[in-house]
Design a protein around this motif. Sequence first.
Motif, short mmCIF file in Angstrom:
data_model
loop_
_atom_site.label_atom_id
_atom_site.label_comp_id
_atom_site.label_asym_id
_atom_site.label_seq_id
_atom_site.Cartn_x
_atom_site.Cartn_y
_atom_site.Cartn_z
N ASP A 168 -61.50 38.42 1.04
CA ASP A 168 -61.01 37.08 0.74
C ASP A 168 -59.82 37.15 -0.21
N GLY A 169 -59.86 38.09 -1.15
CA GLY A 169 -58.72 38.27 -2.03
C GLY A 169 -57.47 38.64 -1.25
N PHE A 170 -57.60 39.57 -0.32
CA PHE A 170 -56.46 39.94 0.52
C PHE A 170 -55.94 38.73 1.30
N ARG A 171 -56.85 37.94 1.86
CA ARG A 171 -56.45 36.77 2.64
C ARG A 171 -55.70 35.77 1.76
N ARG A 172 -56.26 35.49 0.58
CA ARG A 172 -55.64 34.52 -0.31
C ARG A 172 -54.27 35.01 -0.79
N ALA A 196 -56.59 44.75 4.68
CA ALA A 196 -57.90 44.36 5.21
C ALA A 196 -59.01 45.14 4.52
N ALA A 197 -60.12 44.46 4.28
CA ALA A 197 -61.33 45.09 3.78
C ALA A 197 -62.43 44.90 4.81
N LEU A 243 -59.08 42.64 11.44
CA LEU A 243 -60.07 43.45 10.74
C LEU A 243 -60.63 42.79 9.50
N ASN A 244 -59.81 42.06 8.79
CA ASN A 244 -60.18 41.63 7.44
C ASN A 244 -61.46 40.79 7.42
N GLY A 245 -62.43 41.26 6.61
CA GLY A 245 -63.68 40.55 6.45
C GLY A 245 -64.70 40.81 7.54
N GLN A 246 -64.45 41.81 8.37
CA GLN A 246 -65.36 42.08 9.49
C GLN A 246 -66.44 43.09 9.10
#
Length: 252
Positions: A168-172, A196-197, A243-246
């Motif tokens: 979520d930090g990466f997305r924000r 992505a995490a 990928l992010n958050g998957q």
Amino acid sequence: MTGGPLTVVVTGGSNSSGIAVARALALAGHRVFTIGSNEARIKAAAAEAGNDVTALVCDLSRLESVRELASEIHGSTERVDGVIHLVGGWRGAKGIEDQPDEDWSALEQSAITTLRNVSRVFYNDLVSSPTGRFAMVSSTAVAAPTAGAATYAAAKAAAETWTLAVADGFRRDQSGNSGNSGNSGIKDEPAEQHSAAVVFVVKSLVDAAMRREHPERKFPGYTDVEDLAAAAVGLFDKPAAELNGQRLLLAK
């Protein structure tokens, strides 16, 4: 997607999964730093993984030690583009009543504290990298916890939650960016998601030595460390937004 060699840190690099992941990343052309708490073991693991793998010693449960590790790595590379976190551990009991406090303390340190420290220290690297990737290995026990594995499943669940918060930090900070630009009052335009995490989910891991030691066993549902390694390398070839958050299931 990578556009050239990247710098990737493999934490918990002394075990068979760490060796496999470090080797696969090095063979893919990346610069790899593999991290362990025991100097002899991590140096042997790095030698087994390949010539392009550098061994470093760090107690990842101590935040200041992780900061010192980052400074050492930054002394020879611009930034870290990826962190594959393989530190964990297992504790089990008969049921809820006999879950020892010592087991919780051990898993809190190995499965949660190390991840928190590493993700905080290397966050700026990963969010600034054009191909930043953070990954941890979790367990199918999180979705189907048993009484005997309560401590283990709870620790893994906490580590997963933290990792998804990193996502979520990466997305924000990227595609969801809505901050102001300087004093102009004009909002920044969202950037394309480039970090992505993710969480790799396995039932358990198996390696060649385990298969040789127990030729009678089939290891149903287990994930081979070489398959985990391939999945780690593949993270850098897939779009971050996908990928992010998957939670990526590797259990068979």
